[in-house]
Design a protein around this motif. Structure first.
Motif, PDB file in Angstrom:
ATOM      1  N   GLY B 255      -4.459  -3.326  -0.007  1.00 28.18           N
ATOM      2  CA  GLY B 255      -4.657  -2.709   1.290  1.00 28.18           C
ATOM      3  C   GLY B 255      -5.844  -3.261   2.040  1.00 28.18           C
ATOM      4  O   GLY B 255      -5.839  -3.328   3.261  1.00 28.18           O
ATOM      5  N   LEU B 256      -6.907  -3.635   1.325  1.00 27.85           N
ATOM      6  CA  LEU B 256      -8.136  -3.996   2.033  1.00 27.85           C
ATOM      7  C   LEU B 256      -8.532  -5.459   1.857  1.00 27.85           C
ATOM      8  O   LEU B 256      -8.798  -6.149   2.830  1.00 27.85           O
ATOM      9  N   VAL B 257      -8.566  -5.963   0.604  1.00 28.93           N
ATOM     10  CA  VAL B 257      -9.118  -7.309   0.393  1.00 28.93           C
ATOM     11  C   VAL B 257      -8.290  -8.354   1.123  1.00 28.93           C
ATOM     12  O   VAL B 257      -8.831  -9.219   1.822  1.00 28.93           O
ATOM     13  N   TYR B 314       5.204  -7.885  -4.280  1.00 31.63           N
ATOM     14  CA  TYR B 314       5.969  -8.861  -3.498  1.00 31.63           C
ATOM     15  C   TYR B 314       6.178  -8.359  -2.082  1.00 31.63           C
ATOM     16  O   TYR B 314       6.225  -9.146  -1.137  1.00 31.63           O
ATOM     17  N   SER B 315       6.310  -7.033  -1.930  1.00 28.85           N
ATOM     18  CA  SER B 315       6.452  -6.511  -0.578  1.00 28.85           C
ATOM     19  C   SER B 315       5.187  -6.767   0.236  1.00 28.85           C
ATOM     20  O   SER B 315       5.259  -6.969   1.448  1.00 28.85           O
ATOM     21  N   SER B 316       4.010  -6.800  -0.448  1.00 28.31           N
ATOM     22  CA  SER B 316       2.776  -7.154   0.264  1.00 28.31           C
ATOM     23  C   SER B 316       2.864  -8.556   0.833  1.00 28.31           C
ATOM     24  O   SER B 316       2.366  -8.808   1.931  1.00 28.31           O
ATOM     25  N   VAL B 317       3.467  -9.490   0.079  1.00 28.53           N
ATOM     26  CA  VAL B 317       3.603 -10.861   0.585  1.00 28.53           C
ATOM     27  C   VAL B 317       4.342 -10.844   1.917  1.00 28.53           C
ATOM     28  O   VAL B 317       3.929 -11.474   2.895  1.00 28.53           O
ATOM     29  N   ALA B 318       5.445 -10.049   1.968  1.00 24.56           N
ATOM     30  CA  ALA B 318       6.225  -9.980   3.201  1.00 24.56           C
ATOM     31  C   ALA B 318       5.413  -9.353   4.324  1.00 24.56           C
ATOM     32  O   ALA B 318       5.457  -9.815   5.466  1.00 24.56           O
ATOM     33  N   LYS B 349       0.358   0.758   2.107  1.00 26.41           N
ATOM     34  CA  LYS B 349       0.327   0.160   0.776  1.00 26.41           C
ATOM     35  C   LYS B 349      -0.591   0.935  -0.149  1.00 26.41           C
ATOM     36  O   LYS B 349      -0.285   1.123  -1.322  1.00 26.41           O
ATOM     37  N   ILE B 350      -1.703   1.450   0.400  1.00 26.45           N
ATOM     38  CA  ILE B 350      -2.578   2.261  -0.450  1.00 26.45           C
ATOM     39  C   ILE B 350      -1.824   3.504  -0.888  1.00 26.45           C
ATOM     40  O   ILE B 350      -1.846   3.880  -2.061  1.00 26.45           O
TER      41      ILE B 350
END
Lengths: 120, 494
Positions: B255-257, B314-318, B349-350
């Motif tokens: 969520g942050l970095v 993987y959803s973060s990648v998108a 995401k968090i």
């Protein structure tokens, strides 16, 4: 690009070569320790680049001395100072990576990356 | 008043001090070490609130560290974007720290608790430093501290998988910081300055003479920050790192970095090089291509994962692809959507990672096929999960919809309507990997359909619920954050 430019700027070329070698080392070596060595080679290349940026031909170390003539050239101390910080950063990253590798060796009994991938 | 003026500096130095007190304190009284971290993060949050208020009322804050004026000393500049990021970082971190009090003992070895809060505070501090600094070498140092802190957040769990993930993350991230440092070296060579405003002024004058060098610098910085922000082909460290870290760490990392690197990238492009160079060097089209690939392939890869946290990773990648797409479109709406998605995605995401952690806390389930009946056993957690998942898919009334709308408007403004198709496809893919989980948890209960309250401590439930409320707020009332960010966007796109 003619030969004169290349021959006067050879530190930059050496820096680029070191940087590329280091990258290649990180990406292609299978031994984890060699990967860490690759990080160090890469960072050494960058340090050399910065030092070369700060250097002046015929300049001396930037310590003011009243007995020297007034028109003497001092090299730029700022990039060297920055690189002291860079060296500290590089040191801590290396230390962290080595500790992690020691832990991996405890878990898997090897530091050869393909073996570790196989054992997962 | 001196203290009032030096607040930006106190923001950084106070939590660094607390970070290094934490392990010593944990030796003495281990059970109180979370409260030290909460105290420190609360101070940072209040400090950020005051700074944001000052920026909102009185304009941009300039602060010279140790009274050295800009070309020589380090300058701190807090503009609207930095203020918004400060609030986001410290606010989310505060909630995650509350969550960690009870969630951590189940996920990491007991002796590591003090060190966990050290790396958490270090990561938070350096992220805040990265957002507010106006000195490019100071920025590099902050990047490195964040990197080591983030690796520590992954490594703190111990065990085979997280150690391996840490090493991979560390190797690739050091490669990335090497590239960033080389880019900074080029900038210093061309301009002879380290202060971003001075570099920008010098670069505008000599830009025509060194086209190749500027192109090289931009590519170095793109690759370096792209590795760290996990832009699509450079994301290979991400799934292992996010899925093997303890849940509060994954929440911070995802969520942050990741977001801070993107914000720094946007700041460097827009403030150092300027929008014109970004447009002329074709870096825009490269990032657009990579972002489009990230949106498609990230969703595809997420679809085939069975582990919940890997699917979220993987959803973060998108989702990172959305942010990059919005910013590479280079229009007002695109930029606004990018900044809005940074905030919305942080909330979503968090919330998702914390819910995954809560599910693990109560039932020790980690696979997406084990969710049947959870809607009745953990109603609050699953409700928050559902809200965030709906927002991910882009259903109206939830935060994700506003960014999708903004991206669609941006792509129309940029004359590239094909991206709308991409956004719709990606929304469908998101639905295809989130809806089975929700359907399972509410509608496939074989025996136990009696509604019971979650058996999760309140300190874990409240952060999850607040994050879900944040997602709904972003969906219902996006006007406030939008108008706050609009000033920044207009300044960048000049």
């Amino acid at each position: 690009m003619n030969a004169a430019i290349i021959s006067t700027n050879y530190p930059y070329i050496v820096a680029i070569i070191l940087f590329c070698l280091g990258c290649l080392c990180i990406l292609t070596q299978h031994n984890l320790i060699k990967k860490v060595i690759g990080i160090n080679i890469m960072q050494t290349g960058i340090f050399l680049f910065f030092i070369a940026v700060g250097n002046i031909k015929g300049g001396i170390a930037p310590i003011y001395d009243p007995s020297l003539p007034g028109d003497i050239l001092y090299i730029n101390p700022l990039p060297s100072g920055l690189m002291l910080t860079g060296i500290v950063v590089s040191f801590s990253v290396t230390a962290f990576a080595l500790v992690t590798i020691v832990k991996l060796y405890h878990y898997y009994g090897t530091i050869y990356a393909p073996d570790i991938m196989r054992m997962r | 008043m001196h203290l009032w003026d030096s607040m930006p500096f106190l923001l950084i130095i106070f939590s660094v001090l607390c970070a290094f007190i934490s392990p010593v304190f944990a030796r003495w009284k281990r059970e109180y070490s979370p409260y030290l971290a909460i105290f420190s993060v609360t101070v940072s949050f209040l400090n950020s609130c005051v700074l944001a208020y000052r920026v909102f009322c009185g304009g941009i804050i300039y602060y010279h560290v140790a009274d050295w004026s800009p070309p020589w000393g380090i300058e701190i500049v807090i503009d609207e974007l930095s203020a918004a990021m400060l609030l986001l970082l410290s606010g989310c971190c505060l909630l995650i720290t509350f969550y960690s009090i009870r969630a951590l003992p189940k996920e990491i070895p007991e002796h590591a608790t003090g060190w966990y809060y050290t790396v958490l505070l270090l990561t938070l501090t350096s992220m805040m430093g990265m957002v507010i600094t106006n000195d490019i070498f100071n920025f590099y140092v902050m990047v490195e501290v964040t990197q080591i802190g983030a690796c520590g957040l992954v490594a703190v769990r111990g065990g085979k998988h997280s150690t391996e993930a840490t090493l991979r993350y560390l190797m690739l991230a050091s490669l990335g910081s090497g590239f960033i440092l080389f880019g900074i070296g080029f900038l210093y060579q061309v301009t002879g300055n380290l202060n971003i405003s001075y570099i920008a002024a010098e670069l505008a004058a000599v830009r025509q003479q060194y086209p190749f060098l500027i192109w090289a610098t931009m590519s170095f910085i793109t690759v370096g920050l792209g590795v760290k922000a996990a832009l699509f082909p450079l994301h290979i460290w991400l799934p292992d790192a996010y899925s093997s870290a303890p849940s509060p760490s994954s929440a911070i990392l995802s969520g942050l970095v990741g977001k801070v690197y993107i914000v720094s990238m946007i700041r460097i492009y827009m403030l150092v090089f300027g929008f014109q160079v970004f447009h002329d060097t074709y870096m825009r089209y490269l990032i657009m291509l990579m972002a489009a690939a990230a949106i498609l392939f990230g969703s595809f890869f997420a679809f085939v994962q069975l582990d919940l946290k890997r699917r979220l990773a993987y959803s973060s990648v998108a989702q990172v692809g959305y942010i990059f797409l919005g910013f590479s479109l280079g229009t007002t709406w695109g930029m606004k959507a990018a900044f809005l998605h940074i905030i919305t995605h942080a909330f979503m995401k968090i919330c998702l990672f914390l819910s995954a952690g809560a599910v693990y806390y109560q039932t020790e389930r980690t696979k997406v096929i084990q969710f049947s009946g959870l809607g009745y056993q953990m109603p609050v957690t699953m409700a928050a999960f559902t809200v965030s998942a709906f927002s991910m898919v882009g259903i109206p009334l939830f935060g994700g919809f506003i960014t999708k709308y903004g991206l669609a408007m941006g792509s129309l403004e940029a004359g590239n309507p094909y991206f709308i198709i991409l956004i719709v496809i990606s929304g469908l893919l998101n639905a295809s990997y989130f809806f089975p989980i929700i359907w399972q948890s509410y509608f496939t209960s074989e025996h136990n359909t009696k509604l019971v309250m979650d058996r999760v401590p309140l300190s874990m439930l409240v952060p999850i619920v607040i994050m879900a409320l944040g997602v709904i707020y972003m969906g219902l009332f996006p006007g406030g954050p939008l108008s706050f960010l609009e000033r920044t966007v207009n300044r960048f796109l000049l």
